[in-house]
Scaffold this motif. Structure first.
Motif, PDB file in Angstrom:
ATOM      1  N   VAL A   1       0.860  -1.187   0.000  1.00  0.00           N
ATOM      2  CA  VAL A   1       0.000   0.000   0.000  1.00  0.00           C
ATOM      3  C   VAL A   1       0.893   1.233   0.000  1.00  0.00           C
ATOM      4  O   VAL A   1       2.057   1.184   0.395  1.00  0.00           O
ATOM      5  N   PHE A   2       0.322   2.366  -0.449  1.00  0.00           N
ATOM      6  CA  PHE A   2       1.096   3.601  -0.547  1.00  0.00           C
ATOM      7  C   PHE A   2       0.244   4.742   0.000  1.00  0.00           C
ATOM      8  O   PHE A   2      -0.635   5.248  -0.678  1.00  0.00           O
ATOM      9  N   TYR A   3       0.499   5.086   1.251  1.00  0.00           N
ATOM     10  CA  TYR A   3      -0.326   6.099   1.911  1.00  0.00           C
ATOM     11  C   TYR A   3       0.334   7.469   1.960  1.00  0.00           C
ATOM     12  O   TYR A   3      -0.293   8.444   2.353  1.00  0.00           O
ATOM     13  N   THR A   4       1.632   7.544   1.644  1.00  0.00           N
ATOM     14  CA  THR A   4       2.359   8.813   1.761  1.00  0.00           C
ATOM     15  C   THR A   4       1.662   9.887   0.920  1.00  0.00           C
ATOM     16  O   THR A   4       1.394   9.673  -0.266  1.00  0.00           O
ATOM     17  N   ARG A   5       1.409  11.030   1.531  1.00  0.00           N
ATOM     18  CA  ARG A   5       0.782  12.133   0.789  1.00  0.00           C
ATOM     19  C   ARG A   5       1.876  13.015   0.203  1.00  0.00           C
ATOM     20  O   ARG A   5       2.813  13.380   0.912  1.00  0.00           O
ATOM     21  N   ILE A   6       1.781  13.334  -1.080  1.00  0.00           N
ATOM     22  CA  ILE A   6       2.733  14.238  -1.741  1.00  0.00           C
ATOM     23  C   ILE A   6       1.958  15.500  -2.076  1.00  0.00           C
ATOM     24  O   ILE A   6       1.007  15.463  -2.863  1.00  0.00           O
ATOM     25  N   VAL A   7       2.349  16.611  -1.421  1.00  0.00           N
ATOM     26  CA  VAL A   7       1.484  17.801  -1.434  1.00  0.00           C
ATOM     27  C   VAL A   7       2.275  19.076  -1.740  1.00  0.00           C
ATOM     28  O   VAL A   7       3.483  19.148  -1.519  1.00  0.00           O
ATOM     29  N   PRO A   8       1.545  20.104  -2.227  1.00  0.00           N
ATOM     30  CA  PRO A   8       2.198  21.410  -2.434  1.00  0.00           C
ATOM     31  C   PRO A   8       2.358  22.136  -1.098  1.00  0.00           C
ATOM     32  O   PRO A   8       1.652  21.835  -0.134  1.00  0.00           O
ATOM     33  N   PRO A   9       3.277  23.116  -1.050  1.00  0.00           N
ATOM     34  CA  PRO A   9       3.487  23.841   0.208  1.00  0.00           C
ATOM     35  C   PRO A   9       2.320  24.778   0.501  1.00  0.00           C
ATOM     36  O   PRO A   9       1.748  25.359  -0.410  1.00  0.00           O
ATOM     37  N   ALA A  10       1.975  24.916   1.799  1.00  0.00           N
ATOM     38  CA  ALA A  10       0.892  25.829   2.179  1.00  0.00           C
ATOM     39  C   ALA A  10       1.366  27.274   2.176  1.00  0.00           C
ATOM     40  O   ALA A  10       0.584  28.177   1.933  1.00  0.00           O
ATOM     41  N   HIS A  11       2.666  27.485   2.437  1.00  0.00           N
ATOM     42  CA  HIS A  11       3.163  28.861   2.562  1.00  0.00           C
ATOM     43  C   HIS A  11       3.983  29.301   1.362  1.00  0.00           C
ATOM     44  O   HIS A  11       4.584  30.375   1.397  1.00  0.00           O
ATOM     45  N   GLY A  12       4.032  28.467   0.331  1.00  0.00           N
ATOM     46  CA  GLY A  12       4.708  28.856  -0.915  1.00  0.00           C
ATOM     47  C   GLY A  12       6.134  29.310  -0.681  1.00  0.00           C
ATOM     48  O   GLY A  12       6.885  28.705   0.081  1.00  0.00           O
ATOM     49  N   ASP A  13       6.480  30.426  -1.309  1.00  0.00           N
ATOM     50  CA  ASP A  13       7.848  30.951  -1.219  1.00  0.00           C
ATOM     51  C   ASP A  13       8.190  31.475   0.173  1.00  0.00           C
ATOM     52  O   ASP A  13       9.354  31.759   0.447  1.00  0.00           O
ATOM     53  N   SER A  14       7.180  31.632   1.033  1.00  0.00           N
ATOM     54  CA  SER A  14       7.446  32.181   2.378  1.00  0.00           C
ATOM     55  C   SER A  14       7.924  31.138   3.359  1.00  0.00           C
ATOM     56  O   SER A  14       8.277  31.468   4.491  1.00  0.00           O
TER      57      SER A  14
END
Ligand SMILES: [Zn+2]
Length: 297
Positions: A273-286
């Motif tokens: 199984v593959f549960y790891t979440r690959i996500v964009p940053p919430a704070h972007g460049d900050s």
């Protein structure tokens, strides 16, 4: 109050955060090029100006494009080469008359996203920088994992796993090795790979736009990129098994990565199984500058 400074190759940014993480102030200056004394003076000046503007004193954390040697206290691995071999932390402590915390900028990015961003609540977060270089950082149980050699998370200079015909010959890396992950996955590498296959020089955003519009060669370039990134991240997952992988740097703006990467990683991960979440940053460049402020928790 927490003050964070992101000491980058082109700009120095300062942020002041209230105890609840609210942003009180943000300022930036161009980085003095190749001049160490001017660089530390600029950092200290930004901190002092922020404090006089806000009328209070804060803790100071600094994110740098490199690492502080645990043995000598001197800076190493910095692409802003005027920092290399310098006692940056003790020099800044003398200028600012207080204890200063330093961390690698990828570690600061990861800390910011783990503290109150896309990795909030996760036990282990791996932060990935896909920009002009490839870096990474690990935050476990709310703390940066620095490592015995101050290089924890530096997956960009591991070899690319399972090189295919299109990955050969192994590209030379500035670090002196060949076939480093960075030489395939940094922004300039995506541009170079597309140019080698098509003769056309496009930046990553243009390749992405053209692929979305149905250009088959741009689509193939991005599929090669995603396959390489998937294999490279699978190696991280097998070792660290983070709950969340947060992507940062310019290439984290490619939205298709979040759709396509699980299928590229999954087959190379030692798990059914593959549960790891690959996500964009919430704070972007900050995130870099916020994470520097969070070095004092
Ligand atoms: Zn390398």
């Amino acid at each position: 109050m927490r003050i964070g400074v992101d000491l980058g190759g082109t700009k120095i940014e300062v942020i002041a955060l209230a105890a609840d993480g609210r942003e009180l102030l943000r300022r930036r200056l161009p980085t003095p090029q190749g001049d160490y004394v001017a660089t530390i003076a600029a950092v200290a000046g930004l901190v002092k100006a922020a404090e006089s503007e806000l009328g209070r004193r804060g803790s100071v954390g600094i994110g740098i494009p490199g690492a502080e040697s645990r043995a000598s206290g001197l800076i190493k691995n910095a692409n802003s080469t005027c920092l290399i071999g310098r006692p940056l932390r003790t020099d800044l402590e003398a200028l600012l008359q207080r204890e200063v915390r330093l961390a690698n900028d990828a570690n600061c990015f990861t800390l910011s996203e783990a503290a109150d961003g896309a990795g909030r609540g996760a036990e282990v977060v791996f932060g990935v920088i896909l920009g002009t270089g490839v870096g990474g950082g690990i935050v476990a149980h709310g703390h940066i994992l620095a490592g015995a050699n101050a290089i924890a998370g530096e997956w960009g200079h591991n070899p690319l796993p399972l090189p295919q015909a299109a990955d050969l010959p192994l590209p030379a890396c500035y670090c002196g090795r060949r076939g480093c992950i960075e030489t395939y996955l940094c922004g300039p590498a995506l541009t170079r790979d597309h140019a080698q296959q098509t003769g056309e020089t496009l930046d990553p955003a243009e390749i992405d736009q053209r692929a979305s519009a149905g250009d088959a060669t741009c689509e193939a370039t991005l599929q090669r990129y995603e396959a390489r990134l998937g294999r490279a991240l699978a190696g991280v997952i097998n070792l660290l098994d983070p709950q969340v992988i947060v992507l940062g740097g310019g290439l984290s703006n490619l939205q298709r990565l979040y759709r396509n990467l699980p299928a590229c990683c999954g087959p190379h991960v030692f798990s059914d199984v593959f549960y790891t979440r690959i996500v964009p940053p919430a704070h972007g460049d900050s995130s870099g500058v916020r994470g520097a402020a969070w070095l004092w928790d």
